[in-house]
Design a protein around this motif. Structure first.
Motif, PDB file in Angstrom:
ATOM      1  N   PRO A  18       0.836  -1.209   0.000  1.00  0.00           N
ATOM      2  CA  PRO A  18       0.000   0.000   0.000  1.00  0.00           C
ATOM      3  C   PRO A  18       0.864   1.251   0.000  1.00  0.00           C
ATOM      4  O   PRO A  18       2.002   1.248   0.474  1.00  0.00           O
ATOM      5  N   ALA A  19       0.325   2.319  -0.545  1.00  0.00           N
ATOM      6  CA  ALA A  19       1.048   3.591  -0.559  1.00  0.00           C
ATOM      7  C   ALA A  19       1.237   4.092   0.863  1.00  0.00           C
ATOM      8  O   ALA A  19       0.409   3.854   1.744  1.00  0.00           O
ATOM      9  N   PRO A  20       2.347   4.792   1.149  1.00  0.00           N
ATOM     10  CA  PRO A  20       2.548   5.354   2.483  1.00  0.00           C
ATOM     11  C   PRO A  20       1.437   6.336   2.838  1.00  0.00           C
ATOM     12  O   PRO A  20       0.850   6.982   1.967  1.00  0.00           O
ATOM     13  N   ALA A  21       1.175   6.444   4.117  1.00  0.00           N
ATOM     14  CA  ALA A  21       0.135   7.380   4.579  1.00  0.00           C
ATOM     15  C   ALA A  21       0.595   8.821   4.450  1.00  0.00           C
ATOM     16  O   ALA A  21      -0.214   9.717   4.210  1.00  0.00           O
ATOM     17  N   ASP A  22       1.895   9.040   4.625  1.00  0.00           N
ATOM     18  CA  ASP A  22       2.422  10.400   4.551  1.00  0.00           C
ATOM     19  C   ASP A  22       2.276  10.930   3.118  1.00  0.00           C
ATOM     20  O   ASP A  22       2.746  10.291   2.163  1.00  0.00           O
ATOM     21  N   PRO A  23       1.654  12.102   2.922  1.00  0.00           N
ATOM     22  CA  PRO A  23       1.414  12.623   1.558  1.00  0.00           C
ATOM     23  C   PRO A  23       2.690  12.839   0.751  1.00  0.00           C
ATOM     24  O   PRO A  23       2.722  12.561  -0.448  1.00  0.00           O
ATOM     25  N   THR A  24       3.753  13.330   1.409  1.00  0.00           N
ATOM     26  CA  THR A  24       5.002  13.587   0.682  1.00  0.00           C
ATOM     27  C   THR A  24       5.615  12.290   0.181  1.00  0.00           C
ATOM     28  O   THR A  24       6.023  12.178  -0.981  1.00  0.00           O
ATOM     29  N   GLN A  25       5.667  11.294   1.083  1.00  0.00           N
ATOM     30  CA  GLN A  25       6.215   9.999   0.683  1.00  0.00           C
ATOM     31  C   GLN A  25       5.347   9.357  -0.401  1.00  0.00           C
ATOM     32  O   GLN A  25       5.864   8.736  -1.342  1.00  0.00           O
ATOM     33  N   LYS A  26       4.056   9.515  -0.277  1.00  0.00           N
ATOM     34  CA  LYS A  26       3.141   8.951  -1.277  1.00  0.00           C
ATOM     35  C   LYS A  26       3.396   9.565  -2.648  1.00  0.00           C
ATOM     36  O   LYS A  26       3.410   8.870  -3.664  1.00  0.00           O
ATOM     37  N   MET A  27       3.626  10.864  -2.675  1.00  0.00           N
ATOM     38  CA  MET A  27       3.883  11.544  -3.945  1.00  0.00           C
ATOM     39  C   MET A  27       5.208  11.077  -4.563  1.00  0.00           C
ATOM     40  O   MET A  27       5.297  10.830  -5.776  1.00  0.00           O
ATOM     41  N   ILE A  28       6.248  10.923  -3.709  1.00  0.00           N
ATOM     42  CA  ILE A  28       7.548  10.475  -4.206  1.00  0.00           C
ATOM     43  C   ILE A  28       7.427   9.082  -4.824  1.00  0.00           C
ATOM     44  O   ILE A  28       7.926   8.824  -5.924  1.00  0.00           O
ATOM     45  N   PHE A  29       6.743   8.182  -4.105  1.00  0.00           N
ATOM     46  CA  PHE A  29       6.588   6.823  -4.607  1.00  0.00           C
ATOM     47  C   PHE A  29       5.757   6.803  -5.885  1.00  0.00           C
ATOM     48  O   PHE A  29       6.009   5.997  -6.788  1.00  0.00           O
ATOM     49  N   ALA A  30       4.766   7.668  -5.980  1.00  0.00           N
ATOM     50  CA  ALA A  30       3.908   7.686  -7.163  1.00  0.00           C
ATOM     51  C   ALA A  30       4.656   8.139  -8.408  1.00  0.00           C
ATOM     52  O   ALA A  30       4.432   7.615  -9.510  1.00  0.00           O
ATOM     53  N   TRP A  31       5.571   9.097  -8.257  1.00  0.00           N
ATOM     54  CA  TRP A  31       6.280   9.647  -9.410  1.00  0.00           C
ATOM     55  C   TRP A  31       7.538   8.868  -9.778  1.00  0.00           C
ATOM     56  O   TRP A  31       8.015   8.949 -10.912  1.00  0.00           O
TER      57      TRP A  31
END
Length: 607
Positions: free
Chosen positions: A531-544
């Motif tokens: 699952p994507a991280p809960a933290d928005p910044t980490q989620k954005m990094i993983f998504a890109w």
């Protein structure tokens, strides 16, 4: 964020740290100190202010130079070189080996592409040549020894072939007769025998030398951190590499007006220039002491390597000779290894194995033999990746089992977080007790991944530097695995009636080909095992991250991208199956769907 995602983030971060250390902090080898009291025999190189060799007596340590006549050698009388693998010629001006064409290799895979030329005469653009001579010693002046512009006469032979050596002759004003016999084998090795006969009435001395000189940096130099291009030298078992860009920073030798790196070799060694796929190397007879010199002339922008042999003294009527070798050709593994087996000390190390040579050498050996069995480099890279993943499977199994166990503990960990609230110390203590009770080590999932990083970086290095990948076909449009993917989204991979952008151009980087797109998809799917991280910044990094890598690596060699796709696909399959076997089934499609959902904003507190 749960511990599983923390482990993944830590592993990813440390991986980038390792690569950045290589990229930004790769230290050049320490340069041996130059002994200012020792004369540095100088090659007579041509240019705007060409000079003769040093006039120093080799045993005295004093030096001087004199201006030599100008000479453009492109139209000088020549002796042809003609073997099954080599073409070119030897200039009778200076007796230089300065035109060499590799008949087996073309510049590109186009039908009308010219053959690769690695040596060029002065006056034809980027001069690059091998030159031999004698530095004058006791009883001799510069004009008494052959130099860069000496006009040699042909004594025997009309063409240099494998079966027919050629001999050049020059009679010195001092009563000396110099001869130079050049032979060549069936591959890329020249044997140069220099002799001098003293027909005068007094004893004289001189020091024989060989030189490889290059005017300016090579055209098309890669300038990539993973590849060494420049001086490569072996001195009594110690490898020394100096990049072209580092040569202007070498110590200045005032008497020469040039920067130099000097090493005294006791027994075995060689020195020359190496490029991505080609090499020109001076090899004195093994077991012979000599002086290695790497030199850069700032005024004329000339890079130079020299092998200066011990001074010989000739009594009246005496003849002395010395034999050296010159390797000028492709960095073929089997060919170079053959010369090492024949006595050239550690010659295989002329190939750029890098820091992890203890890994890159066996990995290349495996790739080389897989290619011999399969006969196709693309499938060989895939087979190599599968083999290495199989060897590393125990580490991967341990890592993914740890991940699955951490997932099983996730509900318990969430309860601990609720009970502990903001008390971080209490949370850490209870989590450690939980790990101990369930016999789970949270670091065990990260450590195996880190241990694999040097191995896969070595594989990356091998695929990048291996000569065997040059112009190696795979299938369909992929006819050269050493170049970027020739397909492009720009013309819908060949369906539209216009050409794909030129490799390396801005359009080529934007409109990537099939392989980079598959790479991005494989990274994306591998990421969605969790699952994507809960933290928005980490989620954005993983998504890109997958798509950033897709564009970043789109300009890399196709062979490297094939390796990355294969590695990602196998890693995804291994992780999915192992985690399922441990009772945890990754929800790949659910994680993909959740990635498209917007993160809800925190509710504003009631007034």
């Amino acid at each position: 964020m749960d511990d599983q995602n923390k482990n993944l983030l830590i592993a990813t971060g440390l991986s980038f740290v390792v690569i950045l250390i290589w990229f930004l902090l790769f230290p050049p080898p320490e340069e041996p100190a130059v002994d200012q009291q020792e004369p540095v025999a100088t090659a007579p190189v041509e240019g705007d202010a060409a000079t003769t060799p040093s006039t120093a007596t080799p045993t005295e340590g004093t030096e001087g130079t004199a201006t030599a006549p100008q000479a453009e050698t492109a139209d000088a009388p020549r002796l042809p070189i003609d073997t099954a693998r080599l073409g070119g010629s030897i200039s009778l001006t200076g007796g230089r080996i300065d035109e060499l064409i590799l008949k087996d290799y073309t510049v590109t895979i186009d039908e009308d592409s010219p053959k690769v030329q690695i040596l060029e005469p002065v006056g034809t653009g980027h001069a690059y040549y091998a030159l031999y001579g004698w530095a004058p010693g006791n009883g001799l002046e510069p004009a008494d020894v052959p130099g860069a512009n000496t006009e040699w006469q042909v004594e025997s032979g009309s063409s240099l072939t494998v079966d027919s050596p050629v001999t050049l002759r020059w009679d010195s004003p001092a009563g000396l007769t110099f001869r130079r016999t050049v032979a060549v084998d069936k591959n890329f090795m020249f044997t140069v025998t220099q002799s001098v006969e003293n027909t005068g009435e007094a004893s004289v001395s001189a020091a024989p030398y060989g030189i490889v000189a290059r005017h300016g940096e090579p055209v098309g130099r890669k300038k990539f951190f993973v590849l060494h291009e420049g001086v490569v030298a072996m001195a009594d078992g110690k490898l020394n590499e100096i990049d072209y860009s580092d040569m202007p920073d070498m110590d200045m030798v005032a008497s020469e007006g040039a920067r130099a790196d000097v090493t005294q070799v006791a027994e075995n060694g060689w020195i020359g220039f190496t490029d991505h796929y080609w090499m020109t190397t001076l090899i004195p007879s093994q077991g012979t002491a000599f002086k290695q010199v790497a030199k850069y002339d700032e005024g004329r922008d000339i890079y130079q390597t020299e092998a200066v042999l011990p001074t010989v003294t000739l009594a009246p009527g005496e003849t002395q000779q010395v034999t050296t070798q010159l390797y000028a050709g492709a960095k073929e593994y089997e060919t170079i290894r053959g010369y090492e087996d024949a006595g050239v000390d550690r010659f295989i190390d002329s190939i750029d194995w890098g820091w992890f040579f203890f890994l890159t050498k066996p990995i290349f050996w495996l790739l080389h033999h897989l290619h011999g069995l399969i006969g196709n480099m693309g499938w060989s890279i895939i087979a190599l990746t599968i083999t290495l993943k199989a060897i590393l499977f125990p580490l991967a199994f341990k890592s993914y089992v740890s991940m699955a166990k951490m997932k099983e503990l996730q509900p318990e960990m969430e309860k601990l977080k609720e009970r502990a609230g903001d008390d971080r110390q209490k949370l850490q203590q209870e989590m450690m007790q939980l790990y101990k009770k369930e016999k789970v080590n949270p670091a065990s999932g990260c450590l195996p991944i880190l241990l694999q990083i040097p191995i896969f970086f070595s594989l990356y290095k091998v695929i990048f530097v291996a000569f065997e990948l040059r112009q190696a076909p795979w299938f369909g449009p992929f006819q050269d695995l050493s170049t970027p993917d020739p397909t492009s989204l720009y013309n819908l991979f060949g369906l539209l009636p216009w050409a794909a952008p030129e490799p390396g151009s801005t359009l080529a980087l934007i409109f990537v080909g099939i392989l980079p797109i598959l790479l991005g998809i494989s990274m994306f799917l591998q990421q969605k095992l969790n699952p994507a991280p809960a933290d928005p910044t980490q989620k954005m990094i993983f998504a890109w991250m997958p798509w950033v890598f897709m564009f970043m690596l789109g300009g890399f060699a196709s062979g490297l991208v094939v390796y990355w796709i294969t590695n990602n696909t196998i890693t995804f399959t291994q992780q999915y199956l192992i985690m399922r076997s441990q009772g945890y089934t990754p929800d790949v499609f659910g994680n993909i769907k959740s990635g498209f959902k917007k993160t809800p904003k925190d509710d504003k507190p009631a007034k």
